[in-house]
Design a protein around this motif. Structure first.
Motif, PDB file in Angstrom:
ATOM      1  N   TRP A 166       0.436  -1.154  -0.107  1.00 30.74           N
ATOM      2  CA  TRP A 166      -0.091  -0.354  -0.195  1.00 30.74           C
ATOM      3  C   TRP A 166       1.196   1.383   0.012  1.00 30.74           C
ATOM      4  O   TRP A 166       1.620   1.258   0.778  1.00 30.74           O
ATOM      5  N   ARG A 167       0.450   2.406  -1.106  1.00 29.96           N
ATOM      6  CA  ARG A 167       0.961   3.635  -0.467  1.00 29.96           C
ATOM      7  C   ARG A 167       0.413   4.675  -1.332  1.00 29.96           C
ATOM      8  O   ARG A 167      -0.417   4.243  -1.910  1.00 29.96           O
ATOM      9  N   ALA A 214       0.392  10.566  11.722  1.00 31.19           N
ATOM     10  CA  ALA A 214      -0.294   9.773  11.885  1.00 31.19           C
ATOM     11  C   ALA A 214      -1.243   9.179  11.203  1.00 31.19           C
ATOM     12  O   ALA A 214      -2.208   8.137  10.881  1.00 31.19           O
ATOM     13  N   THR A 215      -1.911  10.659  11.418  1.00 27.07           N
ATOM     14  CA  THR A 215      -3.094  10.819  10.705  1.00 27.07           C
ATOM     15  C   THR A 215      -3.634  10.365   8.674  1.00 27.07           C
ATOM     16  O   THR A 215      -3.745   9.298   9.028  1.00 27.07           O
ATOM     17  N   LEU A 216      -2.477  10.785   8.320  1.00 26.96           N
ATOM     18  CA  LEU A 216      -2.087   9.706   6.521  1.00 26.96           C
ATOM     19  C   LEU A 216      -1.943   8.358   7.141  1.00 26.96           C
ATOM     20  O   LEU A 216      -2.189   7.917   6.025  1.00 26.96           O
ATOM     21  N   LEU A 217      -1.876   7.828   8.284  1.00 34.36           N
ATOM     22  CA  LEU A 217      -0.935   6.942   8.181  1.00 34.36           C
ATOM     23  C   LEU A 217      -2.104   5.972   8.382  1.00 34.36           C
ATOM     24  O   LEU A 217      -2.437   4.630   7.227  1.00 34.36           O
ATOM     25  N   LEU A 218      -2.925   6.203   9.466  1.00 28.87           N
ATOM     26  CA  LEU A 218      -4.126   4.702   9.264  1.00 28.87           C
ATOM     27  C   LEU A 218      -5.069   5.668   8.485  1.00 28.87           C
ATOM     28  O   LEU A 218      -6.175   4.461   7.716  1.00 28.87           O
ATOM     29  N   ASP A 219      -5.346   6.545   7.939  1.00 30.62           N
ATOM     30  CA  ASP A 219      -6.259   6.668   6.438  1.00 30.62           C
ATOM     31  C   ASP A 219      -5.463   5.971   5.497  1.00 30.62           C
ATOM     32  O   ASP A 219      -6.467   5.303   4.567  1.00 30.62           O
ATOM     33  N   LEU A 220      -4.960   5.063   5.721  1.00 32.92           N
ATOM     34  CA  LEU A 220      -3.959   4.550   4.056  1.00 32.92           C
ATOM     35  C   LEU A 220      -4.924   3.032   5.167  1.00 32.92           C
ATOM     36  O   LEU A 220      -5.160   2.968   3.789  1.00 32.92           O
ATOM     37  N   ALA A 248       5.640   9.819   1.330  1.00 34.03           N
ATOM     38  CA  ALA A 248       5.019   8.664   1.183  1.00 34.03           C
ATOM     39  C   ALA A 248       4.530   8.190   2.261  1.00 34.03           C
ATOM     40  O   ALA A 248       5.201   7.977   3.452  1.00 34.03           O
ATOM     41  N   VAL A 249       3.070   7.858   2.583  1.00 32.05           N
ATOM     42  CA  VAL A 249       2.628   6.378   3.233  1.00 32.05           C
ATOM     43  C   VAL A 249       2.790   5.108   3.104  1.00 32.05           C
ATOM     44  O   VAL A 249       2.459   5.453   1.676  1.00 32.05           O
ATOM     45  N   ASN A 250       2.896   4.549   3.475  1.00 32.04           N
ATOM     46  CA  ASN A 250       3.295   2.900   3.537  1.00 32.04           C
ATOM     47  C   ASN A 250       2.405   1.916   3.901  1.00 32.04           C
ATOM     48  O   ASN A 250       2.623   1.934   4.839  1.00 32.04           O
ATOM     49  N   GLY A 251       2.598   0.925   3.392  1.00 37.15           N
ATOM     50  CA  GLY A 251       1.520  -0.302   4.464  1.00 37.15           C
ATOM     51  C   GLY A 251       1.756  -1.559   3.874  1.00 37.15           C
ATOM     52  O   GLY A 251       1.859  -1.693   2.335  1.00 37.15           O
ATOM     53  N   ALA A 252       1.886  -2.904   4.662  1.00 41.46           N
ATOM     54  CA  ALA A 252       1.592  -3.714   4.340  1.00 41.46           C
ATOM     55  C   ALA A 252       0.918  -4.339   4.742  1.00 41.46           C
ATOM     56  O   ALA A 252      -0.008  -3.960   5.343  1.00 41.46           O
ATOM     57  N   THR A 253       0.597  -5.728   3.468  1.00 36.47           N
ATOM     58  CA  THR A 253      -1.053  -6.037   3.592  1.00 36.47           C
ATOM     59  C   THR A 253      -1.330  -7.245   5.087  1.00 36.47           C
ATOM     60  O   THR A 253      -0.209  -7.033   5.765  1.00 36.47           O
ATOM     61  N   PRO A 254      -2.565  -6.574   5.995  1.00 35.79           N
ATOM     62  CA  PRO A 254      -2.244  -7.724   7.157  1.00 35.79           C
ATOM     63  C   PRO A 254      -1.935  -9.295   7.366  1.00 35.79           C
ATOM     64  O   PRO A 254      -2.082  -9.843   6.443  1.00 35.79           O
ATOM     65  N   LEU A 262       3.018  -0.179   9.322  1.00 32.39           N
ATOM     66  CA  LEU A 262       2.870   0.867   8.786  1.00 32.39           C
ATOM     67  C   LEU A 262       4.019   1.924   8.456  1.00 32.39           C
ATOM     68  O   LEU A 262       4.797   2.056   9.708  1.00 32.39           O
ATOM     69  N   TRP A 263       4.642   2.955   7.418  1.00 30.45           N
ATOM     70  CA  TRP A 263       5.329   3.720   8.048  1.00 30.45           C
ATOM     71  C   TRP A 263       5.591   5.321   7.056  1.00 30.45           C
ATOM     72  O   TRP A 263       4.979   4.497   5.793  1.00 30.45           O
ATOM     73  N   ALA A 264       6.100   5.846   7.129  1.00 31.56           N
ATOM     74  CA  ALA A 264       6.042   7.307   6.386  1.00 31.56           C
ATOM     75  C   ALA A 264       7.500   7.799   6.111  1.00 31.56           C
ATOM     76  O   ALA A 264       8.234   7.561   6.457  1.00 31.56           O
ATOM     77  N   GLU A 265       7.240   7.975   4.708  1.00 30.69           N
ATOM     78  CA  GLU A 265       9.446   8.682   4.172  1.00 30.69           C
ATOM     79  C   GLU A 265       9.191  10.433   3.367  1.00 30.69           C
ATOM     80  O   GLU A 265       8.139   9.748   3.668  1.00 30.69           O
ATOM     81  N   ASN A 266      10.755  10.100   3.418  1.00 31.34           N
ATOM     82  CA  ASN A 266      10.893  12.020   3.366  1.00 31.34           C
ATOM     83  C   ASN A 266      11.369  11.484   2.039  1.00 31.34           C
ATOM     84  O   ASN A 266      11.128  10.185   1.515  1.00 31.34           O
TER      85      ASN A 266
END
Length: 280
Positions: A166-167, A214-220, A248-254, A262-266
């Motif tokens: 997820w990105r 953090a809100t953008l990460l959970l929104d992802l 960018a906000v990123n996530g791995a599938t559950p 989840l992680w955010a990168e510059n």
């Protein structure tokens, strides 16, 4: 430095009402197309960050735009930089539009440490939010860190993991930061006053709010798994993000237990925030 351990155990209680308008405007700020909320609708996770807001008069603000230090939180006057370092949240129940709610806050811990750039003070505040006299529907353990002006304002970020399954890429601009500051009644000048941010605190740009990241990460998670319930969420700020630079906000599938990394990168691929959510 003063001994701030005496603040451990202090409590504070505030009341508010879950109102649809600010939550609808948060959805707009996140570029969501949700229908307007109605009385009785479930509020989104992290809705409590738009409630119980500070209400100090203009004359009671300090030079950084925050309320002058003291009161409930320890007055760490000698360390002017302050940031939201992270939170650990659980959602045992649901906040709903129109509900009267109470936030019961406790200073759970205060730690004083020496870091590479000098003294640090970490304050952990435990918030429990629910109907007055009722069980907690949201539990939020919030970490605040105070730092001095010695050393660089923003340290180099370690490398972020490779792009997640997820990105979402975003370029935060001053309008996004203004809107989030307005929603949370956050007067901290590092989010909107470029001259102050550069000359007083030494940052290379306007700082993106930690809770906004953090809100953008959970929104992802909500975008990728719209039918899932968020049971828990935790995050830790690793390095600041600045306006005008791609993030960018990123996530791995559950995994099998519903845990989502989840992680955010510059823009340079550095790790700005790491987080984890648990969905049901």
């Amino acid at each position: 430095m003063d001994d701030y351990g005496q603040w451990i155990g202090r409590t504070e209680t505030r009341r508010d009402i879950v109102v649809a308008g600010p939550l609808d405007r948060l959805a707009a700020t996140l570029d969501r197309t949700d229908p307007p909320l109605k009385p009785g609708d479930q509020a989104p996770p992290l809705a409590h960050w738009l409630m119980f807001l500070p209400g100090e008069p203009q004359s009671a603000l300090g030079p950084d735009g925050h309320a002058r230090r003291g009161g409930f939180l320890p007055p760490v006057h000698e360390l002017p930089r302050r940031m939201w370092a992270g939170s650990r949240l659980k959602f045992p129940g649901d906040l709903r539009v129109g509900m009267e709610v109470e936030r019961r806050s406790l200073i759970a811990d205060v730690k004083q440490k020496e870091g590479e750039t000098g003294s640090l003070v970490f304050v952990t505040v435990r918030h429990e939010i629910g109907e007055p006299g009722g069980p907690a529907l949201v539990i939020d353990e919030h970490d605040i860190v105070y730092r001095g002006l010695a050393g660089a304002a923003a340290k180099s970020a370690i490398a972020a993991p490779a792009s997640g399954e997820w990105r979402r890429e975003i370029v935060p601009d001053p309008v996004l930061l203004f809107r989030y500051s307005a929603l949370t009644f956050n007067g901290h000048r590092i989010h909107y006053d470029r001259e102050y941010t550069a000359h007083e605190e030494g940052y290379p740009g306007l700082v993106v709010h930690g809770p906004l990241i953090a809100t953008l990460l959970l929104d992802l998670v909500r975008r990728e798994r719209p039918g899932s319930r968020i049971d828990a969420f935790c995050f830790r700020a690793m390095a600041p993000l600045f306006d005008g630079r791609r993030m960018a906000v990123n996530g791995a599938t559950p995994d099998a237990h519903g845990n989502v990394s989840l992680w955010a990168e510059n823009a340079e691929g550095g790790l700005a925030m790491k987080a984890e959510a648990r969905i049901g």
